[in-house]
Design an enzyme around this catalytic site. Structure first.
Site, PDB file in Angstrom:
ATOM      1  N   GLU A  82       0.820  -1.215   0.000  1.00 17.41           N
ATOM      2  CA  GLU A  82       0.000   0.000   0.000  1.00 17.41           C
ATOM      3  C   GLU A  82       0.849   1.259   0.000  1.00 17.41           C
ATOM      4  O   GLU A  82       0.491   2.263  -0.587  1.00 17.41           O
ATOM      5  CB  GLU A  82      -0.930  -0.004   1.216  1.00 17.41           C
ATOM      6  N   LYS A  83       1.994   1.198   0.669  1.00 17.62           N
ATOM      7  CA  LYS A  83       2.849   2.379   0.764  1.00 17.62           C
ATOM      8  C   LYS A  83       4.303   1.944   0.951  1.00 17.62           C
ATOM      9  O   LYS A  83       4.576   0.783   1.266  1.00 17.62           O
ATOM     10  CB  LYS A  83       2.398   3.292   1.898  1.00 17.62           C
ATOM     11  N   ASP A 108      -3.394  -2.607   3.063  1.00 14.32           N
ATOM     12  CA  ASP A 108      -3.724  -2.736   4.477  1.00 14.32           C
ATOM     13  C   ASP A 108      -4.917  -3.677   4.649  1.00 14.32           C
ATOM     14  O   ASP A 108      -5.768  -3.790   3.760  1.00 14.32           O
ATOM     15  CB  ASP A 108      -4.052  -1.369   5.073  1.00 14.32           C
ATOM     16  N   ASP A 138      -7.923  -3.903   5.474  1.00 16.66           N
ATOM     17  CA  ASP A 138      -9.235  -3.325   5.721  1.00 16.66           C
ATOM     18  C   ASP A 138      -9.907  -3.062   4.381  1.00 16.66           C
ATOM     19  O   ASP A 138      -9.353  -3.340   3.315  1.00 16.66           O
ATOM     20  CB  ASP A 138      -9.137  -2.048   6.561  1.00 16.66           C
ATOM     21  N   TYR A 197      -0.841  -2.429  13.893  1.00 18.95           N
ATOM     22  CA  TYR A 197      -1.640  -1.612  12.972  1.00 18.95           C
ATOM     23  C   TYR A 197      -2.602  -0.711  13.740  1.00 18.95           C
ATOM     24  O   TYR A 197      -3.437  -1.196  14.515  1.00 18.95           O
ATOM     25  CB  TYR A 197      -2.415  -2.536  12.041  1.00 18.95           C
ATOM     26  N   ARG A 199      -5.053   1.628  12.796  1.00 12.67           N
ATOM     27  CA  ARG A 199      -6.381   2.074  12.354  1.00 12.67           C
ATOM     28  C   ARG A 199      -7.435   0.999  12.609  1.00 12.67           C
ATOM     29  O   ARG A 199      -8.228   0.666  11.743  1.00 12.67           O
ATOM     30  CB  ARG A 199      -6.340   2.412  10.862  1.00 12.67           C
TER      31      ARG A 199
END
Length: 682
Positions: free
Chosen positions: A7-8, A102, A104, A320, A322
């Site tokens: 993702e990043k 991620d 989610d 993580y 979030r």
């Protein structure tokens, strides 16, 4: 070649470090053996603006609404074109792909929309990483899943993105245009999450403004009993003037009784005692942490989120962040001793707490049935170097570690005592709490507890030593602050009147998501709808005007919270999103019919609220560039803002490689969402 798309960049580095071998750097990628790891920068793609479907839609006109794309289109973000080209090139060389977004809903969308856009048709595995430490990533790499198992999650995220575009674009254009007809020269942004949050603040401010304090009076007596002294409070009967909470509205009855009481004798006529055991507070979800950190350290919700991202990505000290979950996997129970020992060493606060932990205890927090894609925030086991942490990072880390440590402390045991005395045929009540076993309590507060009542027995005599009458008055509701507004978003059912909807919303995740609640508040501040007054969040005049001009349902939480529930159903059951989108379009048609310049004019003229904060120099320069001079410049401003109003943020990512804000408007369009801002380089 196996291609892993993270993702990043920070996640890409962690994955490359976990692979056997030495990583070789190249343009936009890391290669280890026959595996190449590349990355997104948050969202590389965004929903196309209205004029991509029809050039005529560059001009904002009411008769163009509703705008309904068919088929839907995505387009590269301008600053993401280079990394998108890297992924395109690498896909041509790949034999298989691993999706490493991620774990989610939005993380699923972020990588998969790139694969679909670039027309990848080969096999895709799914890598789920909750912890950037090497052992955790190695373990995750050994447990790859089939990405096909996550298609329902992807459809839910895609549906959210499209629904937010429909809602934000159409309602923002409609109320901006009616606002201009009413004399307001500016974009009036409407979003399905930000606007109900604004509505919460506007209504609270209105309650405060309309509040009229009412005096009431209390009478107390200090009593001598067999084994000490205590204070008891008069319980006036119904024949006295009382309000709906039993408070005495006239002083005269209290004064008359107070004059008779000195030296009087009475007795204890009723005594009840109840023992209770209270388990430690659960480990934190992000929102729960934001609430506590705001109360204890006066941190904004965004500051807590940014701090957690730093603790997760830069320092690798926490899992993580979030997460909306407050439970831990059962498998974490055994290793907790070592991970907490590492986390607490060398710290004067955490060290003593660690020494008191009993790792043979097993709290209800370790429950696989309560854990889904995420688990609660917890230390990773990396030993922190507190000299490299900022004061805020250290404070937030201690909170996270404390709540996990508390799971290894016994319950708080208390004894609640309620005593009722009869004196001069009047009732007086006292109550106290005795701590039988402090358990986890010393980790959470150093405040002195209210003293317990002395030992009492029913029927014992009591004599009046002192008497007092106090004049008090009712108080208005407290204005929202970061802590209370986040808590309101989490527990939105409390603010809903309809009993059936309230019951439904109690089972939902609330308003917004863990990752976006902080961004929603910052968006409303950035757009001038809210201001901070010390710690309080207050609505501005334009914030009040917008809520009062919109249909009431747009500024309330019922629609968007139920919407989130429908999206959850799509994600969990794989149900068809078409009925949801069709219903939204019908809803939009009804709402657009309520856009009325007269109502807007009245709302603008009658608006209360505080004056907006003076814009920063940078904001002023952006506004000047955006508005320019003359009719053409205003049209250009509208076109730019239309493009920005395309997405809402109930599930969009934050600025650590993601976006915030409740309509996802780009900064140059007057919004705060920086979609996919680059935060680090691999």
């Amino acid at each position: 070649m196996r291609l892993i798309i993270a993702e990043k960049p920070s996640l890409a580095r962690a994955i490359a470090d976990a692979l056997p071998g030495q990583a070789k750097r190249s343009d936009g990628a890391l290669t280890v053996g026959d595996t190449t790891v590349t990355w997104c920068l948050g969202h590389l793609l965004e929903q196309a603006p209205p004029d991509a479907y029809d050039p005529a839609l560059k001009q904002w006109r009411l008769d163009h609404l509703p705008i309904l794309p068919d088929p839907w289109r995505l387009m590269p973000r301008p600053k993401a074109r280079g990394q998108l080209a890297v992924i395109r090139r690498l896909l041509k060389e790949a034999s298989s792909v691993v999706h490493a977004g991620d774990p989610d809903r939005e993380g699923q969308l972020l990588v998969q929309e790139v694969l679909d856009y670039l027309k990848w048709r080969g096999p895709v595995a799914r890598l789920l990483v909750n912890d950037l430490n090497r052992p955790a990533v190695v373990k995750a790499l050994g447990q790859l899943a089939d990405n096909a198992e996550f298609q329902a999650l992807y459809r839910a995220a895609e549906t959210r993105s499209r629904a937010d575009w429909l809602y934000g674009i159409n309602l923002t254009r409609a109320w901006t245009l009616t606002g201009r007809q009413a004399g307001h020269d500016g974009v009036l942004s409407v979003g399905r999450v930000q606007t109900p949050v604004l509505g919460l603040v506007v209504r609270r401010d209105a309650e405060i403004a309309a509040f009229t304090p009412r005096p009431f009076h209390v009478l107390w007596v200090d009593l001598a009993v067999e084994h000490g002294n205590l204070r008891a409070w008069w319980q006036p009967g119904e024949h006295h003037p009382l309000d709906d909470q039993g408070r005495l509205l006239e002083r005269a009855p209290a004064e008359a009784l107070a004059a008779r009481l000195p030296g009087s004798q009475g007795k204890l006529t009723s005594l009840t005692a109840k023992k209770s055991r209270q388990a430690a507070p659960l480990p934190y979800s992000l929102s729960a942490l934001q609430v506590d950190a705001a109360r204890r350290y006066k941190l904004s919700a965004k500051a807590v989120l940014d701090t957690c991202q730093s603790l997760y990505e830069r320092h690798k000290l926490i899992t993580y962040p979030r997460s909306d979950c407050r439970y831990l996997p059962a498998a974490h129970h055994g290793p907790s001793r070592q991970s907490l020992t590492n986390a607490c060493q060398g710290d004067a606060t955490l060290g003593p707490w660690l020494s008191g932990a009993d790792f043979s205890l097993r709290s209800k927090a370790f429950n696989d049935a309560k854990v889904s894609a995420h688990h609660a925030l917890s230390p990773t086991g990396t030993r922190p170097d507190f000299s490299r942490l900022s004061a805020t990072e250290a404070n937030v880390f201690r909170l996270i570690a404390r709540n996990v440590l508390a799971q290894f402390y016994p319950p708080l045991a208390t004894r609640e005592v309620k005593a009722e005395f009869t004196i001069l045929e009047e009732r007086f009540r006292a109550q106290g709490r005795e701590i039988l076993a402090p358990g986890w309590k010393p980790l959470f507060t150093t405040r002195d507890e209210a003293p317990p009542l002395p030992p009492l027995r029913e029927g014992e005599p009591a004599s009046v030593q002192e008497v007092g009458v106090e004049d008090r008055e009712t108080r208005p509701p407290e204005p929202f602050n970061d802590a209370s507004l986040i808590k309101a978003m989490m527990n939105i059912a409390r603010y809903v009147q309809d009993p059936a909807v309230k019951r439904t919303l109690k089972d939902s995740d609330g308003l917004g998501t863990e990752a976006t609640r902080a961004g929603i508040i910052e968006t409303l501040l950035d757009r001038g709808y809210l201001v901070r007054q010390q710690q309080a969040l207050r609505a501005t005049q334009i914030g009040h005007a917008l809520i009062n001009a919109l249909p009431e349902a747009v500024g309330r939480a019922e629609r968007t919270a139920l919407w989130e529930q429908r999206l959850t159903d799509i994600a969990e059951t794989g149900s068809d999103p078409s009925p949801f989108l069709s219903g939204l379009v019908e809803d939009l048609r009804s709402l657009l019919g309520a856009a009325d310049a007269g109502r807007m004019r009245s709302a603008l003229s009658d608006a209360r609220g505080v004056a907006p904060a003076a814009p920063s120099a940078a904001t002023s320069r952006r506004k000047t560039r955006r508005q320019g001079t003359g009719k053409g410049a205003r049209a250009s401003s509208k076109r730019t803002s239309a493009k920005g109003a395309s997405t809402n943020s109930s599930s969009t990512k934050s600025t650590a490689g993601k976006t915030t804000g409740s309509t996802g408007t780009r900064r140059k369009a007057g919004g705060s969402g920086r979609r996919g801002k680059k935060t680090d380089d691999a």
